[in-house]
Design a protein around this motif. Sequence first.
Motif, short mmCIF file in Angstrom:
data_model
loop_
_atom_site.label_atom_id
_atom_site.label_comp_id
_atom_site.label_asym_id
_atom_site.label_seq_id
_atom_site.Cartn_x
_atom_site.Cartn_y
_atom_site.Cartn_z
N ARG A 140 51.95 33.81 78.51
CA ARG A 140 51.23 34.03 79.77
C ARG A 140 51.11 35.52 80.08
N VAL A 141 50.03 35.84 80.78
CA VAL A 141 49.78 37.20 81.25
C VAL A 141 49.36 37.14 82.71
N GLU A 142 49.91 38.01 83.54
CA GLU A 142 49.49 38.15 84.93
C GLU A 142 49.33 39.63 85.24
N ALA A 143 48.24 39.98 85.94
CA ALA A 143 47.99 41.38 86.27
C ALA A 143 47.37 41.49 87.66
N VAL A 144 47.74 42.57 88.36
CA VAL A 144 47.18 42.89 89.67
C VAL A 144 46.74 44.35 89.64
N VAL A 145 45.50 44.60 90.05
CA VAL A 145 44.93 45.95 90.07
C VAL A 145 44.48 46.28 91.48
N ARG A 146 44.80 47.47 91.97
CA ARG A 146 44.30 47.92 93.26
C ARG A 146 42.87 48.40 93.07
N ALA A 147 41.95 47.75 93.75
CA ALA A 147 40.53 48.06 93.57
C ALA A 147 40.19 49.49 93.98
N ASP A 148 40.88 50.03 95.00
CA ASP A 148 40.54 51.37 95.46
C ASP A 148 41.10 52.48 94.57
N SER A 149 41.74 52.11 93.45
CA SER A 149 42.24 53.12 92.53
C SER A 149 41.22 53.47 91.44
N ILE A 150 39.97 53.02 91.60
CA ILE A 150 38.94 53.33 90.63
C ILE A 150 38.73 54.85 90.54
N ASP A 151 38.60 55.34 89.33
CA ASP A 151 38.43 56.78 89.10
C ASP A 151 37.44 56.99 87.96
N THR A 152 36.29 57.55 88.29
CA THR A 152 35.28 57.85 87.26
C THR A 152 35.12 59.35 87.05
N GLU A 170 37.65 47.31 101.05
CA GLU A 170 38.21 46.97 102.36
C GLU A 170 38.40 45.46 102.49
N ARG A 171 37.47 44.68 101.99
CA ARG A 171 37.56 43.23 102.08
C ARG A 171 38.34 42.63 100.90
N PHE A 172 38.25 43.27 99.74
CA PHE A 172 38.87 42.70 98.54
C PHE A 172 39.72 43.78 97.86
N PRO A 173 40.91 44.04 98.40
CA PRO A 173 41.72 45.17 97.91
C PRO A 173 42.32 44.96 96.52
N GLN A 174 42.41 43.71 96.07
CA GLN A 174 43.07 43.45 94.78
C GLN A 174 42.13 42.75 93.80
N ILE A 175 42.31 43.12 92.54
CA ILE A 175 41.69 42.42 91.42
C ILE A 175 42.83 41.77 90.64
N THR A 176 42.75 40.47 90.36
CA THR A 176 43.85 39.79 89.68
C THR A 176 43.35 39.06 88.44
N TYR A 177 44.25 38.93 87.48
CA TYR A 177 43.95 38.14 86.27
C TYR A 177 45.18 37.31 85.93
N ARG A 178 44.95 36.02 85.69
CA ARG A 178 46.03 35.11 85.29
C ARG A 178 45.57 34.30 84.09
N SER A 179 46.34 34.38 83.03
CA SER A 179 45.94 33.66 81.81
C SER A 179 46.31 32.19 81.90
N SER A 180 45.61 31.39 81.10
CA SER A 180 45.89 29.95 81.03
C SER A 180 46.24 29.51 79.63
N GLY A 181 46.21 30.42 78.64
CA GLY A 181 46.56 30.07 77.27
C GLY A 181 45.96 31.05 76.28
N LEU A 182 46.38 30.92 75.02
CA LEU A 182 45.89 31.76 73.95
C LEU A 182 45.41 30.89 72.80
N THR A 183 44.44 31.38 72.04
CA THR A 183 44.07 30.76 70.78
C THR A 183 44.05 31.83 69.71
N VAL A 184 44.35 31.43 68.49
CA VAL A 184 44.42 32.35 67.36
C VAL A 184 43.01 32.75 66.94
N ALA A 185 42.81 34.07 66.74
CA ALA A 185 41.52 34.57 66.27
C ALA A 185 41.65 35.34 64.97
N GLY A 186 42.87 35.49 64.44
CA GLY A 186 43.10 36.22 63.20
C GLY A 186 44.58 36.48 63.04
#
Length: 273
Positions: A140-152, A170-186
């Motif tokens: 499993r993988v879980e990640a949280v990113v602060r949206a206002d930390s964007i830097d270009t 202001e409305r959506f301060p977090q970006i999140t990702y949660r995995s549900s599984g893995l499959t082999v690709a190589g």
Amino acid sequence: MGLTATIRTRDGWAVSHAVVTLADMTGSQVLRVEADIEGAVRDVNPLPPGAYTVIVTAVGYAPAAASAIVTASGRAEVGTVTLARQGGTELPPPGPWTVDPAHSTVGAVAQHLGISSVRGRFTDFAASIEVARDDVTKSRVEAVVRADSIDTGNATRDGHLKSADFLDVERFPQITYRSSGLTVAGSDRWTVHGELSLHGVVRPVDLDLAYLGTGSDPWGGTRAAFRATAQLRREDFAMNYNQVVQAGIAAIGTTLKVELDIQAVQGDSLPRV
């Protein structure tokens, strides 16, 4: 006296749950013993001299075989037996891993004016990885990113990206990702299946993941390295802003390429360094 062997993964990690079986030339089992926590086998019982086959098995790994000669002293030194993940796939040792943001990058690339690219990154994020012991596809993988930390690299552009036209931090301060599984690709590649929550929209997103290996760090820890990519369509996440500078050419492309370079430290927290 007896049988000695060391069981390791391709990265040199101990396989503590490996089972070693010794068979004579007729195929009869002479000895069966389990490796210790260091992946070592040290059976002290003397063996009848002769030629033998050593078979090593472990859950999640492909079986391996080696030859052994028992000397007149009743001793056989097999040396190191290397086990490969089942199907030839590799991942770090099982258990929790914590992503080190100081040595990782969460980046994105967008096309600009149809001729070049603009690169950006998020500087504030946290993530954890759990490598499953018996069935690595359940890791499993879980990640949280602060949206206002964007830097270009451009304050004006960053301000626009944080606005309601794009990330609307202001409305959506977090970006999140949660995995549900893995499959082999190589042999060292995986597809991570999961859900990305971005700009108030949740959609399935797959990551193309490459495992780059593990090693020790200067602070006494163990690190694993990964590289992952994905492609996102802005309109899938309700970011529909665009400015057409001329016929058929948009100021900012509608497709984003996500690029992740990750270092993770073994354990459920980062060491103080």
